[in-house]
Scaffold this motif. Structure first.
Motif, PDB file in Angstrom:
ATOM      1  N   ALA A 149       0.811  -1.217   0.000  1.00 50.30           N
ATOM      2  CA  ALA A 149       0.000   0.000   0.000  1.00 50.30           C
ATOM      3  C   ALA A 149       0.844   1.266   0.000  1.00 50.30           C
ATOM      4  CB  ALA A 149      -0.948  -0.017   1.207  1.00 50.30           C
ATOM      5  N   SER A 191       0.552   4.186  -2.928  1.00 49.33           N
ATOM      6  CA  SER A 191       0.253   5.571  -2.568  1.00 49.33           C
ATOM      7  C   SER A 191       1.351   6.501  -3.063  1.00 49.33           C
ATOM      8  CB  SER A 191       0.112   5.695  -1.045  1.00 49.33           C
ATOM      9  OG  SER A 191      -0.934   4.867  -0.569  1.00 49.33           O
ATOM     10  N   SER A 218      -8.937  -1.865  -0.483  1.00 46.55           N
ATOM     11  CA  SER A 218      -8.318  -1.093   0.594  1.00 46.55           C
ATOM     12  C   SER A 218      -7.668   0.191   0.081  1.00 46.55           C
ATOM     13  CB  SER A 218      -7.274  -1.952   1.305  1.00 46.55           C
ATOM     14  OG  SER A 218      -6.230  -2.289   0.411  1.00 46.55           O
ATOM     15  N   MET A 219      -7.323   0.241  -1.202  1.00 45.36           N
ATOM     16  CA  MET A 219      -6.708   1.422  -1.798  1.00 45.36           C
ATOM     17  C   MET A 219      -7.713   2.267  -2.559  1.00 45.36           C
ATOM     18  SD  MET A 219      -3.620   1.086  -0.804  1.00 45.36           S
ATOM     19  CE  MET A 219      -2.944   2.425  -1.751  1.00 45.36           C
ATOM     20  N   ASP A 238      -7.084   6.219  -2.616  1.00 42.09           N
ATOM     21  CA  ASP A 238      -6.072   6.693  -3.558  1.00 42.09           C
ATOM     22  C   ASP A 238      -6.540   6.535  -4.992  1.00 42.09           C
ATOM     23  OD1 ASP A 238      -4.361   7.366  -1.496  1.00 42.09           O
ATOM     24  OD2 ASP A 238      -3.399   5.401  -1.462  1.00 42.09           O
TER      25      ASP A 238
END
Length: 1389
Positions: free
Chosen positions: A1277, A1281, A1325-1326, A1329
């Motif tokens: 992650a 990012s 989960s991302m 972004d």
């Protein structure tokens, strides 16, 4: 056979007068325990071990003046009398008796502590030193000057300068009846055909004579230099029957010595050589056998430097002979002329007079069992002085410091040995020797291993941690000697060691000394001795000792019962007669050997006895049952039992019995091999008559035929034990050592199915040369093992030593033992090919193709034939080189063999080589086609010397292309360096060698490359500087400039039409080639290879290339395919959807789980292959694929963070995955399941490091689309990012990054939803972004659309063209832009 080692010991005789006297003669008694050192007026008797003087007698001055000085001395056979001849023709007889004052020994053992007693036993060998005294008995005058003396049984033969042969008895009287003169003897060249004649000259006399009982006569040398053999039809040698047989072609003989075991006569000549003769049994003539000489390779002009041979001495076992030259130097040869040692090699090239460099020997004699050589040498203090200017070096001789008084009848002397004598202070020296056990105990087990025996230790050459699979290979590679000291508890009373044998496994060794025996375990490092000393003293091993499984078999004599026996001792039990199997033998056992489960022994009555061996089941303790099965009489085939040096059973036969129903087996004895005085005889079984039935005559053996002579001049015999049917050429072979004539192999010729072979020979004897003394033959490894004695000479300590150093150490250096080895296979193949037996050579070579050095064998074969034929001054009508080339082509190592042979051969011989093997260009192209790039690189070096500049450059470019395609990065780096170092000024120079012309006809079918004249191909640019970076090299601009300069010039190339000059230069340009390969790797998404490419080509900066190509070649067109290629290249598994992550994602978005069918997991552990990663799998297949990877548990986030560095073995559990499962199961079970699934989703640690490295490279080069995929593979992650942040931070200046990333994420999301649900939790989960990236992309797309509309309304031509470029990058359907502008300048504008 015999090899000196260590430093020589120096001894000094005790003297009463100040007049220095050196020994003029050295002789020993029959058992060599007593050594007589004779000076001008004194007799010194020394004990062999330890070396101390025990008696001496000095003649008075009046006796010396009246009778003359001492000249020569001999011992009586019982060692009770010594006869001394003087220079005035007197014979003096002295009696040697035991001193009554010291009845037991000269040095008694009493009053010592246990520790002192042990040291005393080690020094004096347990039995003390005998106390002797010498008295004069009588003397008589010959009335003539004595020229030589020989011992004839109980008489003395004295020759005089008047030509007389006087016979004297030990009681001091002459035997006038049998005395004769040379004028009465008839001479001829044989005993049957030629007519005898008397000597013409009456002035000739015998200068040297020796009697040989086994030869049946005297070997003599005349003063004129001729040598002859004096014999008679009876044992009395009366004057009427004496007959001399001349040695042909001998005119400069100086001395003579006879060998009884091998029936040889050696004459030392004034030319510095030794002429060796043997007696023809048919005619009685002397035939030349071989010569004793030092080759020019060992020492040039050894005969001129050393001078005449003046001293000869055979070893006690008569397997080696030592010779001394008059001008200095000694050398040791084997029985048939193989050079074992030469002191001339140590002094080769040493400045100064020869007398200072060589050892001038005045007298010499071998000690007990040949372990020491006693020498009386010229004293250096009487030689001209030599200046020395160097640091001091001290030398010492490890001798015993014994100063006890010695009582004698005539004088009392002090026996002392100085450990560090001054220069020239020694009177005689002693050399120490190692010898092979094959000299006295040639059993089959000793032929398989290499070890040597000294007087108090064993030198064993074995590998550590040896196993049965790699035993031979360990023997080849290991050159270290394991020194095993013999325990003094046994050696103290049984010195010297006579026999030694090693078992088949090489893990145990047995020895036998004066009495008894002992054995040593190499694994346990422990000696095993008799517990009962009386039992040890009760047997004397006289016939050798051999191993059978875990038993030691000895042929011995029982002293208590006075019987000859064969005994078997088990090593599993202690050495004791209670665990011994005893078999009585009617006659003395001379030799024993074991083949499989059979024992053979040669007895003194000239009979061979055969026994079968089996374990007895009736005893609780393992014992052997020995059963006699056959008795063979060999009385008519051997002259004397002592002439038999080797006997064994074997499974060989001279012919294949095709008509017999007997089946061949390596464990069934078919023949008896017996070496009789160097002649190898084979007794084969007689299968011609009716054979007894096995049921009724179980132990009745098949009789043997009369022997056939296999070979002559045989020293050692090796019978291989190979049971593999595929290697029958080896199992039926026989290997022989023939001294100076090298080795011989007796091979079987397997018949071809298509050829009638009933009239062809089934066997052939092939001789070949070896450069070492063979001691062991590893048949299945094609290697011969041997030993050599080398000199450890230090220049400064030799030439610049101080005056405190002994003069002897300047002459004889410190000797070290070296293990040698040699490959013999190429020699045998060469002999077969020379005889046009190519089929048999091919069958033999195929037995060794699995050897790691087989290609080296082919290289040696080709190299030796090439050197011989290419350097021949005479024309060769039937050259062997074409046959060797055709033979080598039968093996895949052919091209490698030719390349290596050429690289190691002089360039002048390349024309001869390639005229037979073909064009090196064709061989180079064959290597490229077959993918043998390393061999092709060798041919590239050859082409550089044979062809012009542009030809080698062209082939180097082809090799570079192939190396890059095959991912041979080290080779590619070397080729690039090679291309950069080529001097462009050599383009017009001629090659080193002229063009090759075929010497044996056209042998290659592919035509050579068509190369135009030099003016048809001109380099348009200078070569790149070696240290210049290739990062910012723009090939397109360089190519455009080149095209403008030379646009119309072309070059022709093989298999291609005319191409433009611009294309040809581009192909041969290193930078362009590397640039294109990098673009190819990028276009196929092979960035792992791209990373290796940049890492190995040090001057190629990968970041600069990626930054330049980030909008062209480095841009990802198919994101999904690039992701799959990454998984395949890095062996990284596609992620599997874990139970907890799936339900956490459902809870987060309040989504119901889908109803998927359940499927059991496979219990087998498998790895995801490259094909599995590259293919499109369904969701069920990805989730349910069993995976095993090595990782350790670590902090695993629900987003899928990386695992720790350490690795453990986690297996996929074999239970059902229930996607709608129970959410209330225990926490520990859920965590264990999540941990195992998460570890299964990770790849190797090395792959992770490589991916992270490439991420940093791509990030520096601003290739954010590759950074996105790399972060996604790692499911990291923070990395993802970081990519989004870097792209959005440059959105205003470079909007294409954000638009491309948004488009790639959209494609990946669709693929993940359809085919790989394992990435779903990570992308979920991302989401923050990803949404941020999409908002930036949407805004940038809107801004770019507005700018596009404004440019369409402009009237300027430049603005219109610019607007057209921007518009072309916007899709018509209004979706986010997936295509990018062609250049940065367009976007920025």
């Amino acid at each position: 056979m015999y090899f000196p080692f260590g430093l020589p010991q120096e001894f000094r005789l005790p003297k009463e007068s100040n007049t220095p006297q050196e020994p003029i003669g050295i002789c020993s008694n029959r058992d060599r325990s007593l050594i007589l050192l004779l000076t001008d007026d004194t007799l010194h008797v020394w004990f062999c071990k330890p070396c101390v003087q025990i008696a001496a007698l000095q003649r008075s001055r009046h006796s010396v003046e009246e009778r003359g000085k001492n000249w020569k001395a001999v011992w009586k056979s019982d060692a009770t009398t010594i006869m001394v001849a003087t220079d005035k023709g007197r014979l003096l007889f002295f009696k040697v008796d035991i001193d009554d004052n010291h009845q037991d020994s000269l040095y008694l053992k009493k009053g010592y502590s246990r520790k002192q007693q042990k040291a005393f036993d080690a020094l004096f060998l347990g039995e003390g030193i005998p106390a002797l005294f010498i008295t004069e008995l009588h003397s008589f005058n010959i009335h003539a000057k004595i020229s030589s003396i020989a011992v004839l049984r109980d008489e003395l033969v004295i020759t005089t300068v008047q030509g007389g042969l006087q016979r004297a008895k030990w009681n001091g009287t002459l035997n006038e009846t049998y005395s004769a003169t040379l004028s009465e003897v008839q001479f001829s060249y044989d005993l049957q055909q030629s007519k005898g004649r008397h000597l013409k000259s009456s002035s000739e006399y015998i200068t040297d004579v020796e009697f040989s009982p086994l030869l049946g006569g005297f070997v003599t040398v005349l003063s004129g230099g001729r040598g002859f053999f004096l014999t008679a039809p009876n044992a009395k040698f009366d004057r009427e029957n004496l007959h001399g047989v001349w040695a042909p072609e001998l005119r400069d003989a100086v001395c003579v010595h006879a060998n009884h075991k091998y029936r040889l006569i050696v004459f030392g000549c004034a030319s510095g050589k030794g002429m060796v003769y043997h007696i023809d049994p048919a005619t009685g003539a002397l035939l030349l056998s071989h010569q004793l000489c030092v080759s020019t390779k060992e020492y040039p002009d050894a005969g001129l430097v050393g001078g005449p041979i003046t001293r000869l001495a055979w070893t006690p076992d008569e397997c080696a002979i030592i010779a001394a030259w008059s001008k200095g130097g000694i050398a040791v040869w084997s029985a048939f002329g193989a050079l074992l040692f030469s002191s001339l090699k140590a002094s080769y090239g040493i400045p100064g007079p020869p007398l200072h460099n060589n050892l001038i020997v005045k007298a010499m004699e071998w000690g007990a069992e040949g372990y020491q050589l006693w020498l009386s040498a010229e004293n250096p203090e009487r030689l001209p002085s030599v200046h020395h200017t160097s640091n001091e070096h001290s030398s010492s001789s490890s001798c015993s410091d014994l100063t006890d008084p010695v009582s004698a009848a005539s004088t009392t002397l002090s026996a002392s040995v100085e450990s560090s004598p001054k220069r020239g202070s020694y009177d005689f020296i002693q050399l120490h020797f190692l010898k092979s056990p094959l000299t006295v105990n040639p059993c089959l087990s000793n032929h398989k291993h290499l070890f040597l025996q000294a007087e108090d230790k064993l030198y064993i050459n074995l590998g550590s941690d040896k196993t049965e699979e790699d035993a031979s290979n360990v023997l080849i590679a290991n050159k270290q000697w394991r020194v095993v000291p013999i325990r003094y508890t046994y050696l103290g009373s049984n010195w010297p060691i006579r026999f030694a044998a090693m078992d088949d496994a090489g893990l145990s060794v047995a020895i036998a000394g004066r009495t008894g025996l002992a054995h040593y375990s190499l694994l346990r490092r422990k000696w095993f001795l008799f517990g009962n000393e009386a039992q040890e003293k009760g047997i004397v091993v006289c016939g050798g000792l051999v191993w059978w499984k875990d038993f030691i078999s000895v042929g011995c004599f029982n002293l208590e019962a006075s019987k000859d026996e064969i005994r078997f001792y088990s090593t599993a039990n202690k050495l004791d007669n209670a665990y011994c199997t005893i078999t009585k033998i009617p006659y003395a056992v001379l030799l024993i050997n074991i083949f499989s489960n059979y024992l053979i022994c040669l007895c003194a009555d000239r009979h061979i006895m055969l026994f079968s061996i089996q374990l007895s089941n009736q005893q609780k303790v393992a014992q052997v049952e020995l059963r006699r099965i056959q008795d063979v009489n060999v009385n008519g085939f051997i002259p004397h039992p002592m002439c038999v040096t080797f006997v064994t059973l074997c499974s060989l036969s001279s012919e294949t019995y095709q008509q017999s129903t007997h089946s061949f087996s390596c464990d069934i004895p078919e023949s008896i091999l017996m070496n009789v005085a160097g002649h190898l005889l084979m007794f084969q079984r007689d299968w011609s008559g009716p054979q007894p039935k096995q049921a009724s005559n179980r132990y009745r053996a098949v009789p043997f035929c009369n022997p056939m002579k296999v070979a002559s001049s045989v020293e050692n015999v090796w019978v291989p034990c190979v049971d593999e049917e595929e290697k029958k050429e080896l199992s039926h072979s026989l290997w022989l050592s023939s001294g100076s004539m090298g080795m011989k192999v007796w091979l079987t010729l397997s018949s071809q199915a298509t050829v009638a072979t009933h009239f062809m020979s089934k066997r052939i004897m092939l001789p070949f040369d070896v450069a070492i003394c063979p001691l062991a033959v590893l048949t299945e490894d094609a290697v011969i093992l041997g030993a050599a004695s080398d000199h450890a000479t230090d220049f400064f300590s030799t030439f610049l030593s101080s005056s405190s150093q002994s003069g002897l150490t300047q002459i004889l250096d410190f000797s070290v033992l070296e293990r040698t080895s040699e490959i013999y296979l190429h020699q045998v193949l060469r002999q077969l090919l020379r005889r046009n037996l190519g089929y048999h050579a091919l069958q033999l070579a195929r037995c060794f193709t699995t050897l790691p050095y087989f290609s080296h064998v082919l290289e040696l074969l080709l190299h030796e034939v090439l050197e011989e034929e290419a350097t021949s001054k005479e024309p060769i009508p039937d050259p062997l080189l074409p046959r060797v080339v055709l033979f080598s082509k039968e093996f895949p190592q052919y091209r490698k063999t030719v390349a290596h042979c050429a690289r190691k051969t002089e360039i002048a011989l390349w024309e001869h080589l390639f005229s037979a093997v073909g064009s090196p260009k064709a061989l180079f192209e064959e290597c490229l086609v077959n993918g043998d790039l390393d061999t092709a690189s060798s041919y590239l070096i050859i082409l550089q010397n044979l062809e012009k500049f542009y030809v080698s450059r062209q082939h180097a470019t082809l090799l570079l292309e192939s190396a890059l395609e095959s991912r041979s990065w080290p080779l590619a780096r070397d080729v690039v360096r090679f291309l950069k170092r080529i001097d462009p000024h050599e383009a017009d120079m001629e090659p080193v060698m002229r063009p090759l012309h075929s010497r044996y006809g056209q042998r290659y079918t592919t035509p050579p490359l068509e190369i135009p004249e030099p003016d048809g191909f001109v380099l348009a640019k200078p070569p790149l500087v070696r240290n210049t970076s290739l990062t910012y090299y723009d090939p397109e601009n360089r190519l455009n400039e080149t095209a403008k300069a030379d646009g119309s010039r072309t070059v022709s190339r093989k298999h291609s039409g005319a191409v433009s000059k611009q294309e040809e230069i581009e192909k041969h340009d290193v930078a362009v080639l590397l640039y294109r390969h990098a673009k190819k790797l990028l276009s196929t998404y092979r960035i792992r290879d791209l990373g290796l490419f940049g890492a190995n080509l040090e001057e190629y900066e990968l970041v600069g290339l990626l930054r330049k190509e980030r909008l062209r070649g480095a841009k990802i067109e198919d994101t999904v395919q690039a992701l799959k290629q990454l998984h395949m290249d890095f062996t990284w598994p596609l992620p599997i959807l874990t139970h907890s992550a799936f339900y956490k994602s459902l809870r987060k978005y309040n989504t119901q789980p889908p109803k998927l069918p359940l499927a059991p997991l496979s219990t087998h552990e498998e790895h995801i292959t490259d094909g599995d990663l590259g293919s499109c799998q369904s969701t069920k297949e990805i989730v349910l694929s069993p995976v095993k990877f090595n990782f350790a548990p670590s902090d695993l986030s629900e987003a899928g963070t990386e695992a720790s560095d350490s690795a453990i073995n986690i297996e996929t559990p074999s239970h059902l995955i229930n996607l709608t499962g129970d959410l209330s199961r225990s926490t520990s079970e859920s965590q264990l399941h999540d941990l195992s699934m998460e570890l299964a989703n990770r790849g190797p640690k090395q792959s992770e490091l490589e991916i992270r490295y490439l991420f940093e490279v791509m990030s520096e080069a601003e290739c954010y689309d590759w950074c996105l995929i790399l972060a996604l593979v790692l499911r990291d992650a923070p990395l993802l990012s970081r990519v989004v942040y870097l792209a959005t931070s440059k959105a205003e200046r470079e909007p294409h990054h954000v638009i491309k990333l948004s488009s790639d994420i959209t494609k990946l999301s669709d693929w993940v939803s359809e085919e790989c649900l394992g990435y779903k939790p990570f992308l979920t989960s991302m989401s923050e972004d990803i949404n941020n990236l999409r908002l930036h992309s949407k805004r940038l797309t809107t801004d770019m659309t507005s700018a596009h509309n404004q440019h369409n309304n402009a009237t300027s031509t430049d603005s219109a063209e610019s607007d057209a470029d921007v518009t072309s990058s916007v899709p018509n359907n209004g979706s986010p832009m997936t295509s990018l502008p062609p250049s940065e300048s367009c976007i920025i504008s």
